[in-house]
Scaffold this active site. Structure first.
Site, PDB file in Angstrom:
ATOM      1  N   SER A  16     119.896  15.141 146.978  1.00  0.00           N
ATOM      2  CA  SER A  16     120.700  14.273 146.130  1.00  0.00           C
ATOM      3  C   SER A  16     120.013  14.063 144.791  1.00  0.00           C
ATOM      4  O   SER A  16     118.845  14.419 144.607  1.00  0.00           O
ATOM      5  CB  SER A  16     120.915  12.918 146.813  1.00  0.00           C
ATOM      6  N   LYS A  17     120.754  13.473 143.858  1.00  0.00           N
ATOM      7  CA  LYS A  17     120.184  13.206 142.538  1.00  0.00           C
ATOM      8  C   LYS A  17     118.983  12.272 142.609  1.00  0.00           C
ATOM      9  O   LYS A  17     118.150  12.241 141.710  1.00  0.00           O
ATOM     10  CB  LYS A  17     121.254  12.602 141.617  1.00  0.00           C
ATOM     11  N   ARG A  18     118.904  11.491 143.686  1.00  0.00           N
ATOM     12  CA  ARG A  18     117.802  10.544 143.821  1.00  0.00           C
ATOM     13  C   ARG A  18     116.498  11.216 144.256  1.00  0.00           C
ATOM     14  O   ARG A  18     115.435  10.641 144.119  1.00  0.00           O
ATOM     15  CB  ARG A  18     118.170   9.440 144.814  1.00  0.00           C
TER      16      ARG A  18
END
Length: 490
Positions: free
Chosen positions: A259-261
């Protein structure tokens, strides 16, 4: 066999730093287009004013340029289907929505959120699908007037066919979706703003996209789009339905989708660390595809020549940072020394370099570069590898000092200094000087050179020691050994 002309698109939203999964999608589309001599359309999906930003838009363009992707139609290039930013195409979407309504392919839905939630909960309790139940599908004029008299607003829903939808995915083969699993869906918000479910396929239709290569997370929306394409064809808006290929998930740690995180997901991280675009793209191409079973290292030109979407594996691909670094290192080794030296430039000055600008010596760096090129994994590592040349004194790592400076190190350094002072100043002679100094103290070369390395460079691990001493010079080398002796005997 793919029939020409191929037209594919890459259509990101300008929302923050580009994700490596997004880059993998761009790469596969770009390689597919180039392999077939087709057209890559670069389109910006910027209809979400709350999340999109001009800064992110500019960053997207810069990232594409850095990666080496060229596009045939899109921002800064233009093309016959301009504009290529969705925020500039709102009149088009409004017109298409009106035609869908007029043709009976779509309808106004007046259900409130509370009503929808209540009916969905009831469906779940009864063990039935909980999607939209078609409540507003066949409203009478009186019912519509009643809702509007109440002050209700409406969204526009697309009317899905009451039959199974089957298509052949370029990656996954034949897939069938039953109608109860693909209910009517919204295409225009109550405020009149078009949704992704409308604008994306409409743009693909008007831009005559022939192949849609995108992430697996969008697979569930494909039957919706296929049904919408049928309506657009009947309305004379689309010429045909594109072929779809859904690329495998990119997985991070713990078998979770990257994910972007996740720190390793950000493209900016790789630029800042000094990955080569060729190295990063080589690795990303392996996330679902391979050029051969026994080959991981290849050029982007070789990938384009070999790329076939049918060879993409449908199984999730795991992102392995260590392997990514290894592949990047191999691409660094392949550079000619001049190109490597130039590529290191940003990391040899502020804000990365800890030395004063006037302390940098280009000739010394040119001399050390061939040795550094065989050891760095990413370009940013060059700074720590060569800082001993340009700092007034080495950036001593205290842990390295404690590891190298054992009992008797002072005596060894005294002997080594004397041997070095009398030696010719070339790598072979310097190696022999430390070898003989070690022998006098009953030490092999590896043990003998450790205190010298830390005294001169500040670290236990680094570039070849004797070549480093040769380039650093006699005066600085002896001065640093003197400083180390003073510290040991203080």
């Amino acid at each position: 066999m793919v029939n020409a002309p191929v037209r594919v698109r890459f259509c990101p939203s300008p929302t923050g730093n580009p994700h490596v999964g997004l880059v993998r999608t761009a790469l596969f589309n770009w390689a597919f287009a180039r392999h077939h001599g087709g057209t890559l359309v670069f389109r910006i999906e910027d209809t979400d004013a709350a999340r999109d930003s001009e800064e992110s838009y500019n960053q997207l363009l810069e990232s594409m340029r850095w990666l080496g992707f060229d596009w045939d139609e899109g921002p800064e290039v233009g093309g016959p289907h301009a504009p290529y930013r969705q925020s500039q195409r709102m009149d088009i979407y409004k017109d298409v929505a009106e035609k869908l309504l007029a043709g009976g392919y779509a309808y106004h839905c007046y259900c409130t959120t509370e009503e929808l939630d209540t009916r969905r909960d009831a469906a779940r309790a009864a063990g039935k699908p909980s999607g939209y139940d078609g409540h507003c599908r066949e409203l009478t004029a009186e019912q519509i007037a009643g809702y509007e008299a109440e002050g209700r607003t409406s969204i526009v829903r697309f009317r899905m066919p009451d039959e199974a939808l089957t298509f052949t995915d370029l990656v996954r083969g034949e897939l069938t979706f039953q109608p109860e699993n693909v209910p009517d869906y919204g295409i225009v918000r109550a405020n009149g703003a078009p949704l992704y479910t409308l604008v994306n396929p409409v743009d693909d239709a008007l831009m005559e996209i022939t192949h849609v290569l995108r992430g697996e997370d969008l697979l569930s929306s494909t039957p919706r789009q296929i049904a919408l394409y049928k309506a657009l064809i009947e309305l004379g808006i689309a010429k045909g339905t594109p072929a779809f290929g859904h690329l495998p998930y990119v997985m991070g740690e713990g078998n979770k989708k990257l994910s972007k995180r996740d720190p390793q997901a950000s493209l900016n991280l790789y630029r800042e660390r000094g990955f080569l675009p060729e190295g990063l793209l080589n690795y990303l191409s392996l996330l679902g595809w391979s050029i051969a079973e026994d080959r991981d290292i290849f050029s982007i030109e070789e990938m384009v020549a070999a790329f076939d979407i049918k060879d993409v594996n449908a199984n999730p691909a795991r992102f392995d940072l260590k392997k990514c670094e290894h592949i990047n290192a191999e691409h660094i080794r392949k550079l000619d020394v001049k190109t490597f030296t130039e590529a290191c430039g940003p990391w040899l000055k502020a804000p990365f370099a800890p030395w004063a600008p006037e302390s940098f010596d280009a000739e010394q760096f040119a001399a050390i570069a061939p040795h550094a090129q065989t050891r760095v994994t990413v370009l940013s590592e060059i700074t720590a590898n060569v800082d001993f040349l340009f700092l007034d004194e080495p950036a001593t790592d205290e842990a390295s000092w404690a590891k190298a400076m054992k009992e008797g190190s002072d005596a060894l350094l005294v002997t080594a200094r004397a041997k070095l002072a009398d030696a010719e100043w070339n790598a072979d002679a310097l190696k022999n000087a430390i070898l003989t100094a070690g022998e006098e103290h009953g030490l092999k070369l590896g043990k003998a050179q450790a205190p010298v390395r830390v005294a001169v460079t500040g670290r236990t691990i680094g570039l070849p020691l004797f070549e480093s001493l040769e380039i650093l010079g006699r005066e600085k080398t002896l001065g640093r050994i003197d400083a180390a002796l003073a510290k040991l005997t203080a």
